[in-house]
Motif scaffolding. Structure first.
Motif, mmCIF file in Angstrom:
data_model
loop_
_atom_site.group_PDB
_atom_site.id
_atom_site.type_symbol
_atom_site.label_atom_id
_atom_site.label_comp_id
_atom_site.label_asym_id
_atom_site.label_seq_id
_atom_site.Cartn_x
_atom_site.Cartn_y
_atom_site.Cartn_z
ATOM 1 N N ALA A 262 0.830 -1.208 0.000
ATOM 2 C CA ALA A 262 0.000 0.000 0.000
ATOM 3 C C ALA A 262 0.867 1.262 0.000
ATOM 4 O O ALA A 262 0.554 2.242 -0.688
ATOM 5 N N ILE A 263 1.966 1.232 0.745
ATOM 6 C CA ILE A 263 2.842 2.400 0.818
ATOM 7 C C ILE A 263 3.534 2.648 -0.522
ATOM 8 O O ILE A 263 3.777 3.795 -0.913
ATOM 9 N N ALA A 264 3.855 1.581 -1.250
ATOM 10 C CA ALA A 264 4.462 1.738 -2.578
ATOM 11 C C ALA A 264 3.530 2.537 -3.493
ATOM 12 O O ALA A 264 3.963 3.456 -4.196
ATOM 13 N N VAL A 265 2.229 2.193 -3.462
ATOM 14 C CA VAL A 265 1.252 2.962 -4.240
ATOM 15 C C VAL A 265 1.192 4.398 -3.728
ATOM 16 O O VAL A 265 1.202 5.361 -4.504
ATOM 17 N N GLY A 266 1.165 4.542 -2.398
ATOM 18 C CA GLY A 266 1.104 5.871 -1.796
ATOM 19 C C GLY A 266 2.272 6.753 -2.209
ATOM 20 O O GLY A 266 2.100 7.958 -2.440
ATOM 21 N N MET A 267 3.460 6.169 -2.326
ATOM 22 C CA MET A 267 4.633 6.964 -2.715
ATOM 23 C C MET A 267 4.532 7.439 -4.159
ATOM 24 O O MET A 267 4.937 8.566 -4.479
ATOM 25 N N ILE A 268 3.992 6.602 -5.036
ATOM 26 C CA ILE A 268 3.799 7.037 -6.425
ATOM 27 C C ILE A 268 2.771 8.169 -6.480
ATOM 28 O O ILE A 268 2.981 9.207 -7.118
ATOM 29 N N LEU A 269 1.650 7.973 -5.787
ATOM 30 C CA LEU A 269 0.593 8.983 -5.793
ATOM 31 C C LEU A 269 1.090 10.304 -5.206
ATOM 32 O O LEU A 269 0.834 11.384 -5.754
ATOM 33 N N GLU A 270 1.808 10.226 -4.107
ATOM 34 C CA GLU A 270 2.255 11.455 -3.452
ATOM 35 C C GLU A 270 3.446 12.082 -4.180
ATOM 36 O O GLU A 270 3.682 13.287 -4.069
ATOM 37 N N ASP A 298 0.965 -3.886 -9.850
ATOM 38 C CA ASP A 298 -0.025 -2.813 -9.844
ATOM 39 C C ASP A 298 -1.263 -3.222 -9.051
ATOM 40 O O ASP A 298 -1.733 -4.366 -9.136
ATOM 41 N N ILE A 299 -1.783 -2.289 -8.273
ATOM 42 C CA ILE A 299 -3.037 -2.494 -7.560
ATOM 43 C C ILE A 299 -4.174 -1.972 -8.431
ATOM 44 O O ILE A 299 -4.087 -0.871 -8.984
ATOM 45 N N VAL A 300 -5.226 -2.757 -8.564
ATOM 46 C CA VAL A 300 -6.357 -2.371 -9.401
ATOM 47 C C VAL A 300 -7.344 -1.564 -8.571
ATOM 48 O O VAL A 300 -7.821 -2.021 -7.518
ATOM 49 N N PHE A 301 -7.645 -0.352 -9.026
ATOM 50 C CA PHE A 301 -8.646 0.504 -8.379
ATOM 51 C C PHE A 301 -9.824 0.659 -9.323
ATOM 52 O O PHE A 301 -9.672 1.098 -10.461
ATOM 53 N N ASN A 343 -8.725 17.666 -3.318
ATOM 54 C CA ASN A 343 -9.167 16.346 -3.767
ATOM 55 C C ASN A 343 -9.031 16.157 -5.271
ATOM 56 O O ASN A 343 -8.749 15.053 -5.753
ATOM 57 N N GLU A 344 -9.249 17.222 -6.023
ATOM 58 C CA GLU A 344 -9.180 17.118 -7.493
ATOM 59 C C GLU A 344 -7.801 16.640 -7.941
ATOM 60 O O GLU A 344 -7.681 15.801 -8.847
ATOM 61 N N LEU A 345 -6.753 17.119 -7.287
ATOM 62 C CA LEU A 345 -5.396 16.697 -7.650
ATOM 63 C C LEU A 345 -5.148 15.256 -7.228
ATOM 64 O O LEU A 345 -4.468 14.502 -7.939
ATOM 65 N N ILE A 346 -5.719 14.842 -6.098
ATOM 66 C CA ILE A 346 -5.574 13.446 -5.658
ATOM 67 C C ILE A 346 -6.237 12.511 -6.658
ATOM 68 O O ILE A 346 -5.701 11.446 -6.993
ATOM 69 N N LEU A 347 -7.402 12.902 -7.157
ATOM 70 C CA LEU A 347 -8.092 12.091 -8.175
ATOM 71 C C LEU A 347 -7.229 11.946 -9.429
ATOM 72 O O LEU A 347 -7.148 10.868 -10.024
ATOM 73 N N LYS A 348 -6.567 13.038 -9.826
ATOM 74 C CA LYS A 348 -5.684 12.983 -10.990
ATOM 75 C C LYS A 348 -4.496 12.056 -10.730
ATOM 76 O O LYS A 348 -4.016 11.375 -11.646
ATOM 77 N N ALA A 349 -4.029 12.016 -9.481
ATOM 78 C CA ALA A 349 -2.915 11.133 -9.134
ATOM 79 C C ALA A 349 -3.315 9.674 -9.316
ATOM 80 O O ALA A 349 -2.543 8.857 -9.850
ATOM 81 N N PHE A 350 -4.535 9.325 -8.905
ATOM 82 C CA PHE A 350 -5.025 7.950 -9.106
ATOM 83 C C PHE A 350 -5.148 7.635 -10.592
ATOM 84 O O PHE A 350 -4.808 6.527 -11.030
ATOM 85 N N GLN A 351 -5.645 8.595 -11.375
ATOM 86 C CA GLN A 351 -5.769 8.387 -12.826
ATOM 87 C C GLN A 351 -4.392 8.142 -13.444
ATOM 88 O O GLN A 351 -4.229 7.268 -14.302
ATOM 89 N N ASP A 352 -3.416 8.913 -13.009
ATOM 90 C CA ASP A 352 -2.070 8.762 -13.552
ATOM 91 C C ASP A 352 -1.475 7.418 -13.136
ATOM 92 O O ASP A 352 -0.780 6.774 -13.935
ATOM 93 N N TYR A 353 -1.724 6.992 -11.890
ATOM 94 C CA TYR A 353 -1.213 5.693 -11.427
ATOM 95 C C TYR A 353 -1.717 4.561 -12.316
ATOM 96 O O TYR A 353 -0.982 3.631 -12.655
ATOM 97 N N LYS A 354 -2.983 4.658 -12.711
ATOM 98 C CA LYS A 354 -3.590 3.585 -13.510
ATOM 99 C C LYS A 354 -3.106 3.607 -14.957
ATOM 100 O O LYS A 354 -3.267 2.629 -15.686
ATOM 101 N N SER A 355 -2.534 4.742 -15.374
ATOM 102 C CA SER A 355 -2.142 4.869 -16.782
ATOM 103 C C SER A 355 -0.829 4.143 -17.054
ATOM 104 O O SER A 355 0.000 3.972 -16.156
#
Length: 355
Positions: A262-270, A298-301, A343-355
């Motif tokens: 979970a922290i690995a994903v968190g580091m990419i997002l942050e 990759d974690i699937v969201f 929150n809008e930027l956090i949502l973009k971070a999730f979108q970028d993670y999935k890309s």
């Protein structure tokens, strides 16, 4: 390896640690000795640990079921009752032998039983060695919310014996590695760069990397033991990472994530948040994202996962006055704390993670 002096307690490595524990037992008149383990460390680590103890004290083993889902106040109550039944008193010593769940929970049990008894941490996983057992944080989860109940209270010592890593599965090793990557990203660019190509790492000499990771965390904690300022740097990747970990823990239709996953994903997002707040450049972000994704699956969201994850952010311990605060990196090897993110930027971070 030379011992590291933490905030009023030493961190010993390998054989030197056993010498230190035995000397401590000899010099202190403890009434009895309790070793807290989980079901894994009782089977795989206790047989290595018990023979090296030199003491005439009666040793009682207290075991609980392994797993983050058991890191709760109910488990503490059971252990407090067992300690009481076995005659534990203020002069008892508790040794916590295990991973982060054991050291977190065992430290909390010891810190609160009869208003506090002495305890020693003997971490047996990579995650516990480089993170959980160092720094004096002890606590338990509140439902699915990570580490909501706890205290900051230091052990008498920490003993890191890397032989225990031979009992740790590869996914648990990767979980611990996430904290080592974090230490490089927030504090030491050269240390981070050693992990850019795992094929070049000599794992026979992994002790040196573990030592440096412990050193980094300790240097930060010494500056700010009670997390009022720079210690918040250690939460990089954890604001979103803990929310993701909690969400996957509480949902039966999700596979529970290890902390480091979970922290690995968190580091990419942050890191993405850091990029868009102009704290790092695109080359640095690309390096971080590609390096971490090369190590972790990759974690699937799904679309309906993101909102409840964002709602969990309000429970993060760094928040003040209802505001969500992030520790972001300001270039690799540096940190900037108390960063507000919409929150809008956090949502973009999730979108970028999935890309």
């Amino acid at each position: 390896m030379q011992s590291i002096q933490a905030n009023s307690y030493p961190i010993h490595f390998n054989e030197k640690g056993y010498e230190a524990i035995n000397l401590h037992l000899k010099e202190n008149k403890y009434s009895n000795l309790f070793i807290i383990v989980d079901s894994n460390t009782n089977e795989f680590c206790l047989p290595h640990f018990l023979p090296v103890l030199e003491t005439d004290l009666i040793i009682e083993i207290i075991e609980f079921d392994c797993g983050e889902e058991n890191k709760n106040i109910e488990t503490c109550v059971q252990i407090w009752k067992v300690l009481t039944e076995l005659g534990a008193d203020r002069k008892s010593l508790i040794i916590n032998l295990g991973g982060g769940v054991v050291t977190d929970l065992g430290g909390f049990v010891a810190s609160t039983f009869k208003r506090g008894v002495d305890f020693i941490h003997v971490p047996t996983t990579l995650l516990a060695m480089v993170d959980a057992s160092v720094g004096g944080k002890n606590g338990v989860d509140l439902g699915n919310l990570k580490n909501q109940i706890g205290v900051i209270n230091v052990p008498k010592m920490v003993l890191i014996d890397t032989q225990y890593l031979e009992t740790v599965p590869q996914n648990e090793m990767r979980s611990g590695l996430a904290e080592m990557l974090k230490h490089g990203l927030i504090y030491d660019k050269e240390y981070w760069e050693q992990f850019l190509d795992l094929k070049t790492i000599d794992f026979a000499d992994f002790d040196v990397l573990i030592y440096r990771s412990v050193e980094i965390k300790n240097e930060i904690v010494l500056q700010d033991p009670t997390e009022k300022n720079i210690r918040k740097a250690l939460n990089f990747g954890h604001t979103l990472g803990h929310a993701i970990e909690s969400y996957f823990l509480e949902n039966d239709n999700k596979t529970t994530l290890l902390h480091g996953e979970a922290i690995a994903v968190g580091m990419i997002l942050e890191s993405y948040l850091s990029l868009h707040k102009k704290l790092i450049n695109i080359e640095e972000y690309s390096q971080i994202k590609s390096s971490i994704k090369a190590i972790y699956t990759d974690i699937v969201f799904e679309e309906n996962d993101i909102k409840p994850i964002l709602e969990l952010l309000i429970h993060d311990k760094k928040n003040e006055y209802g505001n969500i605060q992030f520790a972001l990196i300001e270039g690799i090897g540096k940190i900037k704390i108390n960063q507000m993110v919409e929150n809008e930027l956090i949502l973009k971070a999730f979108q970028d993670y999935k890309s």
